[in-house]
Each structure stands twice: as structure tokens, then as C-alpha cells.
Design a protein around this motif. Sequence first.
Motif, PDB file in Angstrom:
ATOM      1  N   GLY A  13      40.699  88.875  -9.859  1.00  0.00           N
ATOM      2  CA  GLY A  13      41.203  87.493  -9.653  1.00  0.00           C
ATOM      3  C   GLY A  13      42.719  87.301  -9.803  1.00  0.00           C
ATOM      4  O   GLY A  13      43.068  86.176 -10.323  1.00  0.00           O
ATOM      5  N   LYS A  26      32.827  82.828   4.298  1.00  0.00           N
ATOM      6  CA  LYS A  26      31.471  82.802   3.642  1.00  0.00           C
ATOM      7  C   LYS A  26      30.737  84.249   3.933  1.00  0.00           C
ATOM      8  O   LYS A  26      30.184  84.798   3.398  1.00  0.00           O
ATOM      9  N   LYS A  32      31.887  87.528  -4.492  1.00  0.00           N
ATOM     10  CA  LYS A  32      32.125  86.474  -5.268  1.00  0.00           C
ATOM     11  C   LYS A  32      33.763  86.371  -5.173  1.00  0.00           C
ATOM     12  O   LYS A  32      34.402  86.117  -5.967  1.00  0.00           O
ATOM     13  N   TYR A  33      34.097  86.248  -3.799  1.00  0.00           N
ATOM     14  CA  TYR A  33      35.702  86.179  -3.646  1.00  0.00           C
ATOM     15  C   TYR A  33      35.874  84.772  -3.400  1.00  0.00           C
ATOM     16  O   TYR A  33      35.314  84.066  -2.721  1.00  0.00           O
ATOM     17  N   LYS A  34      36.949  84.260  -4.234  1.00  0.00           N
ATOM     18  CA  LYS A  34      37.323  82.772  -4.422  1.00  0.00           C
ATOM     19  C   LYS A  34      38.536  82.821  -3.386  1.00  0.00           C
ATOM     20  O   LYS A  34      39.731  82.843  -3.536  1.00  0.00           O
ATOM     21  N   ASN A  35      38.179  82.152  -2.111  1.00  0.00           N
ATOM     22  CA  ASN A  35      39.234  82.212  -1.094  1.00  0.00           C
ATOM     23  C   ASN A  35      39.910  80.820  -1.309  1.00  0.00           C
ATOM     24  O   ASN A  35      39.442  79.834  -2.054  1.00  0.00           O
ATOM     25  N   GLU A  36      41.302  81.060  -1.011  1.00  0.00           N
ATOM     26  CA  GLU A  36      42.238  79.662  -0.909  1.00  0.00           C
ATOM     27  C   GLU A  36      41.706  78.768   0.126  1.00  0.00           C
ATOM     28  O   GLU A  36      40.942  79.516   1.160  1.00  0.00           O
TER      29      GLU A  36
END
Lengths: 224, 281
Positions: B219, B260, B267-271
Amino acid sequence: MFDFLSDYDNPTLLGAFGMTVKLTVISGLGSLIWGTLLAAMRVSPVPLMRGFGTAYVNIVRNIPLTVIIIFTSLGLADVFGVTMGATDFKVQGFRLAILGLVAYTAAFVCEAIRSGINTVPLGQAEAARAIGLTFSQTLRLIILPQAFRAVIGPLANVLIALTKNTTVAAAIGVAEAAYLMKKMIENEAQVLLIGAVFAFGFVVLTLPTGLVLGWLSKRLAVKR
Amino acid sequence: MKLRKVSAAAAAALVLSITATACGGGDGDNEGGSGSGGGDKIKIGIKYDQPGLGLKEPDGTFSGFDVDVATYVAKELGYDADQIEFVETKTPDRENALKRGDVKFIAATYSITDERKKSVDFAGPYLLAHQDLLVKADSDITEATDLNGKNLCSVVGSTSAQNVQDDFAPKANLQERSGYSECISSLQSGAVDALTTDDSILAGFASQEQYKGQFKLAGLKLSNENYGIGVQKGDTETLNKINAALEKMVSSKAWDKAVKDNFGPAKYKNEPAPKIGVIVQ
């Protein structure tokens, strides 16, 4: 137009070609030694050694160099833990690349030298044995000196091929010419120009090798 | 004499087979170019070897975020899914493929940089990625500086490898391999402690069936990579159409769905979707 060439310092253009030369010289010497030993095995009177020499040459020269080099890194280093006494990956990659290049090139050196041995008349070996020389003495004093002088030309070809083959070492992170080329292509978006620069670099390295060794092979050839 | 005949026949056969295959290739291209009734085809450059972004599946279909974006954009340009022909454009080929007109546009993890803008035009950006680390699920690496003294894997010549050497962790023991899949296997076996490149690429690899749950993203936002769609220099018409298509993709939520679908399991937190023409430095 060529200003990007000086933008790189890890490695620099000269440093990268320096690494290419270093790889070539060290693995050239290594494969000359190992290749000569292999050639001696292939002509020796001991069947086991002859068998080993033949098997080695026929297996190793038929495996693509890329496969050998990547195997040294993924197989030898990762799986079997062979790090060649290195503590960081830069040194490890360099040593493994040398190992792979020597293993591969020696097969070709061996066959070149064996062809040189075949140029020495059989009578000389018989004469050497008649005056009581052992096999290794015959090889060292009579056969190999003449054989080497006959195969300087072919060995030059092997050396030139080796110089170009060192580019495969980039695949395991050795910072030589092809490595820097990949880096430049990633940043510069000028594929043709960069390709031309590196092609020229290799011509500069290999052309003199061919010319000098070609001249030497004429000078030193045994006239029969 | 007999030997000569045999070798002449062999040579003739060889020449024939070469020309035959050449013809075969040519025919295929023509079909691709003219199409069959349903209008012209469109050629789009993608990558074939990046799971989650652009991947050619064993059965010949394509998957990934870049592919989804390209398909959406092509639809807005008036091409159905069956009129799209995906062409592999590797990193060194991209500029030339556009210059020669081999492809209409390229969606292939193509970061917008000033150097590249000299030879191609970019629509978008359509995704903001960051250089990040992929580590084992139980790893304690949380900062870039944790890497000093650790073993790190990246791909030869990649910008990520250069960034690490120059900026973040010059003392990291950097192993450079010829591809990310080789790095993944070293990470799995424990030979390296982390793998670095864009988080979207890492998320794609970690989402693959065989790796699920084994790795996590650290992250970190070590760099900003603005993925754009490359078009031929000066082709403003296509550029504007693609920009409009991208805007529509974001406003219609198709963009969120694509993110998605492709990066979810890691668990990729995209911008949030980037604004067209805004490059995050």
C-alpha cells in the motif's frame, strides 16, 4: 539527438560495455581452460573420460544459452541455493552468468580444439609414444601446441559469438550492454536510434577481435 | 548426382513452405482489414502477459482492465466486440506500432511521460497507479525504507527497478529478472522478500487463482503512473473521441465495475477515476 546517452549513470554507457568486456574476457579464459580439458578428455585413451566429454559437449551445446543462464539463476541459485559465495544479487548474477557462459562456450571451444588435434598427423603421436612420452606429455608437448596454432581462426569465431552471447546475462540482471539498452528503451521511446547505438558498440568490440585473430591465425599456422 | 537431386528437392520444398506460410499470413491480414459484412475491424494494442490488465488466456480470449477499457472505448467509437482485433504491443514496440498505424490505439499499462509525449499522443489518463510492493501475506515490510538490506525483485530495465535503485532504498539487494512471473516464483519460494512494480500489475498477479491469499500489497505510493491510451501523434479526432468515451465509462459506473472485476481479490485500493487531461505528477 544523442544527448540521452549521457543521462544514465547506473550503469553508464561505457560502464555497461565495460561489463560486456569483463564478461567476455573472464568467461573466454574460463571456457578456453575448460574447453581444452574437455578436448583432452575426448581424445584420451580412458573410455569413461571419452564418454563424459562426448556426453557433455552434445548435451550442453544443444541447450539454448538463455535456458542455461536462466537456469543458473532460477534453478541453481533459487532452488539449490548455489550463490557462488556472493552476498548480493549483483555479484551473484555476475558469477552465475560467468558460470553459464563458460559451461556453454566450452563445448564449442572443445570441438574447435578437437578439430585442430585432427590436423596433427597421426605419425607424430606414434613417434612421441615411441620415444617414451606418456599420453599427457604427448598432448602437452606435441599435439596441443600445433593444434592451437591451427584453430586460432575458429576460436576467434567462438570468441566473437561469446561477446554477443554475453547479452543474455541481462536476463538475470547483470548490468551489461543489453541491460542498459532495455533501460533506455523503457525511458526514451527511440527504439531504432538506441538499437543502432548498441549494434555499433558491438561491432566496435568484435571487429578488431576478428581482424587481429585472423591475422594471427595466418602468421602462426603450421605449414604442412 | 543423386544427392544433388535430393538436396535440390529439399531446398524447393523449403522455399515452397516458406512462401506458403507467408501467403497464409497475408490472407489472414486481408480478412482482418476488410471485415466480413459487419463493417471494418479495429486493431487495438494491448499486452498479452499481464494478468488483471491485459492477458491472453490459453483459450485465445482476452481479459483484464486494459482489455475492458479498450473494449468500452471501441464500442463508443462504433465497433462491436467481435470487430476488435487485439494485437500484442510489448513495451519497446509501442511507439512504432502507433507510428506505422498497425494499431488504432494502445491500452497497455502505458504511463504518460514527457519523453513518450514527444512521439505519441495520449488520451486519458484512465487509471492512476502507483509503484508499490507485493509481499507475502505475513510479511512485516510496511515502509520503503524497510527494504534496505532486504531482497527485492523487479524486471530488468523497468522504471520501478530504476526508482528503487536511485531513490527509495538504494541499499536494497535488487534482483532483476526478465519477467514478473519469475519474480513471483522467487517471492513464493522466499528467495526474495518483496516484488515491486505498479500496484495495478501486482494486484493482477496476486488475484490469479493459484496465488489467492498468499500475497498482499504494502500500500505504498512510491510513484504516480498515469495510464493513458496512446494514439498516433496528431490524430486529434480519435483522441477526442477516446476522451469522450472514457468520460462516459466513468460516469456510467462501468469503470468502477471493471476495476472491481479485475483487481478485487487482491484487496487493491484503487484511486478514484482520474479526470481526463489531469496528470498527477
